[in-house]
Design a protein around this motif. Structure first.
Motif, PDB file in Angstrom:
ATOM      1  N   ARG A   1       0.808  -1.225   0.000  1.00 13.68           N
ATOM      2  CA  ARG A   1       0.000   0.000   0.000  1.00 13.68           C
ATOM      3  C   ARG A   1       0.842   1.275   0.000  1.00 13.68           C
ATOM      4  NH1 ARG A   1      -5.129  -1.408  -1.595  1.00 13.68           N
ATOM      5  NH2 ARG A   1      -5.746  -3.335  -0.535  1.00 13.68           N
ATOM      6  N   LEU A   2       2.144   1.159  -0.156  1.00 12.48           N
ATOM      7  CA  LEU A   2       2.972   2.361  -0.220  1.00 12.48           C
ATOM      8  C   LEU A   2       2.558   3.295  -1.363  1.00 12.48           C
ATOM      9  CD1 LEU A   2       6.547   1.021   0.651  1.00 12.48           C
ATOM     10  CD2 LEU A   2       5.125   2.547   2.028  1.00 12.48           C
ATOM     11  N   PRO A   3       2.177   2.771  -2.542  1.00  9.52           N
ATOM     12  CA  PRO A   3       1.716   3.698  -3.586  1.00  9.52           C
ATOM     13  C   PRO A   3       0.500   4.519  -3.148  1.00  9.52           C
ATOM     14  CG  PRO A   3       2.242   1.575  -4.545  1.00  9.52           C
ATOM     15  CD  PRO A   3       2.293   1.391  -3.064  1.00  9.52           C
ATOM     16  N   TYR A   4      -0.376   3.927  -2.364  1.00  2.70           N
ATOM     17  CA  TYR A   4      -1.527   4.668  -1.836  1.00  2.70           C
ATOM     18  C   TYR A   4      -1.070   5.829  -0.974  1.00  2.70           C
ATOM     19  CZ  TYR A   4      -5.486   5.531   1.371  1.00  2.70           C
ATOM     20  OH  TYR A   4      -6.477   6.111   2.141  1.00  2.70           O
ATOM     21  N   LEU A   5      -0.088   5.577  -0.112  1.00  2.80           N
ATOM     22  CA  LEU A   5       0.400   6.637   0.767  1.00  2.80           C
ATOM     23  C   LEU A   5       1.131   7.717  -0.022  1.00  2.80           C
ATOM     24  CD1 LEU A   5       1.598   4.459   3.767  1.00  2.80           C
ATOM     25  CD2 LEU A   5      -0.472   5.835   3.611  1.00  2.80           C
TER      26      LEU A   5
END
Length: 538
Positions: A47-51
């Protein structure tokens, strides 16, 4: 993968923390990468791309270390080992690097006041017996009374219940929190040496900062006297010895360009500011603002007091609306009492979530417009309400130590909803989450909100993008503007205004060129409705 922010890759020694937007991750409840019902580092990495798209500058992780989880990980058994429920040290190092590649720094949580009762030091202390060197690392004492049957003193707990537990050989040990969290003796040099080594361990693995849990508690009066209300100095809160400890920590952090944020709950502004002197902590959480009711006069006073506290030491303010310990903003702002106090938490409190959501949207723009850094708690950007946890599923020790009167903190720790039509709202695929998700959770899912221009998620993404690109936001000055009763209006820079209407009646806007962002629509006359905020150019 999302691209890194081109304007957010500063040199290591810059003062990025002075105006940063930092996202708090509670690892058990963020994302479940292996489907076992518990959030983990694999879930965070996915979920790093979301952050990155959300637009945050750093992630603060609540404890991810080896722990029996008697208090949500704040009972640490080994600071150099990742709890197997979350992953491995290798995964943590990969996460730190992958986040850095996206322009996101990592902050870890250190708990200096206590360790787990499963920590090797405490197990050795129990085995060694009274008078041993091993017991000098903690606060072991004989009891009072004819047979030592009474606790050594009457200190109140940070949770409900006793602060002393008796062991088989008759001695008692101190724990300001649960019995599973024995307090360390910070007068012992080995305790200081160990924690400074732990700081180096994580700085060497690439973390940018450390959040210090219960930062005003570790030092104790060596005589352990009884507690007397109003006596100065306090026997275990905000003792002067702490400042020498944090100066030593600061020398460690400076060697790595690391930063500190302290959890400092203190009512005295002058005492609070001492922790933020240039050779101590960089920042400290602002709990007066967090606990403040939705009231224009009281919010303005909280803002003014906060800025005044920080000004003498040149430290930036730190703004927080919610975290893993307090009632979620949407729920709190939808109640008759919109403030927060641990002592007043109760079951079955009437709540208007529509009203609370409208106010939470306005509060988001207010907070993100204030000078300094800001912390967002996971799910805040989704507008999640506090969840009602069935009593048989509650895990928080605050609930049990209150005899069941306190609903505890699990309601703000429920696993996040990511995908509306996936099992368990996309948190994980195979197993029910460790805390049950409400039936309404899919309606808050990130995938639905990303496609809705009017959603809370889109509001936060837009506000955070503007906060990065508008030079007048983040760290800097604030100038209050004339405003009618119930309205807050301030200028952050020439041509950049924030107006928040907390009154019932619509308010006319000051002269401006155009609206940059609003938490809700203006009325037909172009006025700002109640419980609405706006950023203006002009």
């Amino acid at each position: 993968m999302a691209a890194p922010h081109p304007d957010k890759t500063p040199a290591p020694s810059d003062d990025w923390w002075r105006g940063a937007a930092i996202y708090q991750v509670y690892p058990r409840s963020f994302a479940d990468g292996d489907g076992d019902g518990t959030g983990d580092l694999a879930g965070v990495r996915a979920r790093l791309p979301y952050l990155a798209e959300l637009g945050v500058d750093a992630i603060w992780f609540t404890p991810w270390y080896l722990s029996p989880l008697a208090d949500g990980g704040y009972d640490v058994a080994d600071y150099r080992t990742i709890d197997p429920a979350f992953g491995t040290l290798d995964e943590a190092e990969k996460l730190i690097g992958e986040a850095r590649d996206l322009g996101i720094r990592t902050i870890v949580d250190i708990v200096p006041n206590h360790v787990s009762d499963q920590h090797p030091w405490f197990r050795a202390a129990l085995a060694a017996g009274p008078g041993s060197p091993e017991r000098k690392l903690f606060h072991f004492r004989p009891g009072r009374g004819e047979h030592g049957e009474l606790p050594p003193n009457d200190w109140p707990s940070q949770f409900a219940g006793r602060t002393w537990t008796r062991v088989e050989d008759g001695e008692w040990y101190l724990h300001l929190f649960t019995p599973q969290q024995p307090d360390l003796n910070w007068a012992h040099p080995a305790v200081r040496e160990e924690h400074e080594d732990v700081l180096r361990f994580w700085f060497e693995r690439g973390v940018a900062g450390v959040r210090i849990d219960s930062a005003a508690l570790p030092a104790k009066d060596p005589d352990l006297p009884d507690f007397v209300e109003g006596r100065d100095p306090h026997p275990y809160i905000d003792r002067d010895e702490l400042h020498e400890i944090y100066r030593s920590w600061r020398s460690v952090a400076d060697a790595y360009d690391g930063v500190f944020v302290g959890e400092v709950w203190l009512p005295d502004a002058e005492r609070f500011a001492r922790y933020l002197r240039p050779d101590e902590l960089h920042t400290a959480f602002n709990f007066n603002f967090l606990a403040c009711p939705w009231d224009a006069d009281r919010l303005r006073a909280a803002i003014d007091d906060t800025l005044a506290e920080h000004a003498p030491v040149g430290a930036p303010a730190t703004w927080v609306l919610c975290n893993h310990d307090v009632t979620r903003t949407v729920t709190r702002y939808g109640r008759a009492d919109t403030g927060f106090d641990f002592a007043t938490k109760a079951y079955d409190t009437p709540t208007d979530l529509t009203l609370g959501t409208r106010r939470a949207r306005a509060a988001a723009l207010l907070t993100l417009a204030l000078p300094g850094s800001v912390y967002l708690y996971q799910g805040e950007e989704l507008g999640l309400p506090e969840a009602d946890i069935p009593r048989e599923r509650i895990q928080d020790p605050m609930h049990f130590r209150s005899g069941g009167a306190d609903p505890g903190r699990d309601g703000c720790r429920v696993p996040l909803p990511w995908t509306a039509d996936a099992p368990y709202a996309g948190f994980g695929s195979r197993t029910e989450p460790w805390l049950p998700q409400p039936a309404s959770w899919p309606a808050y899912a990130a995938d639905l909100q990303a496609a809705d221009p009017g959603s809370m998620l889109v509001l936060y993404r837009t506000a955070l993008r503007l906060r990065r690109t508008e030079a007048g936001l983040g760290d800097g000055r604030l100038e209050w503007l004339p405003a009618p009763a119930g309205v807050l209006a301030f200028r952050r820079a020439p041509g950049l205004l924030c107006v928040v209407n907390l009154a019932a009646a619509p308010a006319a806007l000051p002269e401006h060129d155009h609206v940059l962002l609003a938490s809700g629509p203006l009325d037909a006359e172009g006025r700002l409705p109640g419980d609405t905020a706006v950023w203006l150019r002009g």
